[in-house]
Design an enzyme around this catalytic site. Structure first.
Site, mmCIF file in Angstrom:
data_model
loop_
_atom_site.group_PDB
_atom_site.id
_atom_site.type_symbol
_atom_site.label_atom_id
_atom_site.label_comp_id
_atom_site.label_asym_id
_atom_site.label_seq_id
_atom_site.Cartn_x
_atom_site.Cartn_y
_atom_site.Cartn_z
ATOM 1 N N HIS A 216 0.816 -1.224 0.000
ATOM 2 C CA HIS A 216 0.000 0.000 0.000
ATOM 3 C C HIS A 216 0.845 1.268 0.000
ATOM 4 C CE1 HIS A 216 0.587 -0.300 4.419
ATOM 5 N NE2 HIS A 216 0.413 1.003 4.413
ATOM 6 N N GLU B 36 6.393 4.543 13.652
ATOM 7 C CA GLU B 36 5.031 4.443 14.179
ATOM 8 C C GLU B 36 5.035 4.747 15.668
ATOM 9 O OE1 GLU B 36 2.739 1.000 11.974
ATOM 10 O OE2 GLU B 36 4.693 0.267 12.606
ATOM 11 N N HIS C 216 8.004 -2.619 2.390
ATOM 12 C CA HIS C 216 7.767 -1.178 2.238
ATOM 13 C C HIS C 216 9.057 -0.397 2.010
ATOM 14 C CE1 HIS C 216 3.793 -2.193 3.322
ATOM 15 N NE2 HIS C 216 3.895 -2.073 4.622
#
EC number: 1.1.1.49
Length: 489
Positions: free
Chosen positions: A174, A212, A236
């Site tokens: 994504h 994060e 990623h």
């Protein structure tokens, strides 16, 4: 541009990903009138919901994740597209309701989105083939994790490849759907300004960070057998590195772009046991404070093994053995429970060779290009500029491009863009099988070294930027992570 008619099937259709991301993404496209009137979304799950029960389940679990409160009319129209089918994905005899639900039109686009654990990929594909649900217009989307090592990744490619051609397989990441990643391609290959400078002679280093603030949450069961290297870096971060470092492709066509990315993965310098110990830092968060709230350490999370050696943080120095990048360090970093939530790429240029001002070159911050992926997508360029006043004194200034301010047209979230690309048959933003295997080939020796040496990650306090060893890693090259570079007064 409106899409062609389709049946979109979500395996794992009552799961967390479908509720939080996939259904809201499709609703957003419906609001923009991108979906044909007869397009349908078929949610497949094991729960024995009736159709009405499932629609109520969506009201409770998916509707709150839609950014703008849905209007009654558009929400009702969207719900009419949805069909729920209960089946056991491992039992082909239960696939009859799905056969009945799908329209018998060979020209219709069928997309099977496997938002399931990867060990089900092969079984689901085999059962789709056995029930004659795969046609030349069928596509399959594979959600991560795509294996846990090279052998399992190869097995997934082999098993899915028995049913679907490579041109029908969409391995999703994504991060590649984010607007800023698209703009990185535009920045590099749509402007003459940077290409002459995009090489070892002018670039000092590249930093790629995905940080994060959250902990493992309800993913501990998966995460403790995975860790940050498998969960974030292998996919990623390496995909972002490929887009930064790849050679100009001949076009934006899928295989042209993916060929260029593959060459980067194959050019990554392999670690030896010695260089691995010197250039990789593993960490695991301990208790601390996030936004003023006390948070537990990883080993204190509910259900966590008290002696777990799973890493929640990885920082590394990577190198690419090509003429363009030889000698340029690429610093990759990802972690949970860090000081801030951000994803960014920092391309830092070399220092000026000589100062003509009454300031030493050491007082100059090197020019840098910062590509922000989250939370606020945009680009900034840091330059040295004269401060107001009589004296000729220079200070760092920032040129800012905020995409939300610059472009007023509606923006797609990552899953919106990727789902639309699948439905249009556009493969550019999806990994090819050989890309997946090349990434695992580079990562696997790191995993093997950790397992053979039974090494444990070093602790770091929640709410910080990770272990001190991470700063030392980049500091050995006389550099700092971007947040450690203090602005001048």
């Amino acid at each position: 541009m409106a899409l062609s008619n389709f049946d979109l099937v979500f395996f794992g259709g009552s799961g967390d990903l479908a509720m939080r991301k996939l259904l809201p993404a499709m609703y957003a496209r419906d609001v923009c009138n991108d979906l044909p009137d007869t397009a349908r979304i078929i949610c497949v799950g094991r729960d024995d919901f009736s159709q009405d029960d499932f629609l109520q389940f969506i009201e409770k679990n998916s509707k709150p994740h839609i950014k703008e409160t849905p209007q009654d009319e558009t929400w009702a129209r969207f719900l009419k597209r949805i069909v729920y089918v209960a089946l056991n994905a491992t039992d082909v005899s239960t696939f009859g309701p799905l056969v009945e639900a799908l329209r018998k039109d060979e020209a219709l686009t069928r997309v099977y989105y496997l938002a399931t654990p990867p060990h089900l990929f092969a079984t689901i594909c085999d059962n789709l083939a056995a029930t004659h649900l795969v046609s030349p217009n069928s596509r399959v989307v594979l959600e991560k994790p795509l294996g846990r090592d090279l052998a399992s990744a190869k097995q997934i490619n082999l098993d899915v490849g028995k049913v679907f051609a490579e041109s029908q397989i969409y391995r999703i990441d994504h991060y590649l759907g984010k607007e800023t990643v698209q703009n990185l391609l535009a920045l590099r290959f749509g402007n003459i300004l940077f290409e002459p400078l995009w090489r070892r002679e002018w670039i000092s280093d590249v930093q790629i960070t995905i940080a994060e603030k959250i902990g493992v949450g309800n993913r501990l069961g998966y995460y403790d057998t995975s860790g940050a290297l498998r969960d974030m870096l292998q996919n990623h971060l390496l995909q972002l590195l490929c887009i930064v470092a790849m050679e100009p492709p001949t076009s934006i066509a899928p295989d042209a772009v993916r060929d260029a990315k593959l060459q980067v993965l194959r050019s990554l310098k392999r670690f030896t046991p010695t260089t691995l110990a010197q250039n990789i830092v593993r960490g695991q968060y301990r208790s601390g404070h996030i936004d003023g709230q006390a948070v537990p350490g990883y080993r204190d999370e509910p259900g966590a093994p008290k002696q777990s050696k799973t890493e929640t943080f990885v920082a590394m120095k990577a190198e690419i053995d090509t003429w363009r990048w030889a000698g340029v360090p690429f610093y990759l970093r990802t972690g949970k429970r860090m000081a801030d939530r951000l994803a960014e790429i920092v391309v830092r240029f070399k220092q000026i060779p000589h100062s003509i001002f009454n300031q030493p070159t050491s007082s100059f911050q090197p020019n840098s290009l910062v590509i922000r992926l989250q939370p606020d997508e945009g680009l900034s360029m840091n330059l040295m500029a004269k401060t107001p006043g009589d004296s000729m004194r220079l200070k760092q200034a920032e040129l800012e491009l905020d995409f939300r301010e610059q472009f007023t047209s509606p923006r797609m979230e990552a899953y919106e863009r990727l789902l639309v690309d699948v439905l249009r048959g556009q493969l550019t933003l999806f990994m090819r099988g050989d890309e997946l295997e090349a990434a695992w080939e580079w990562v696997e020796p790191i995993l093997e070294h950790w397992e053979q040496n039974d090494s444990a990650p070093v602790p770091y306090t929640s709410g910080t930027w990770g272990p001190a060893a991470s700063s030392a890693l980049i500091g050995r090259d006389g550099l700092q992570w971007r947040e450690e570079v203090l602005p001048e007064d």
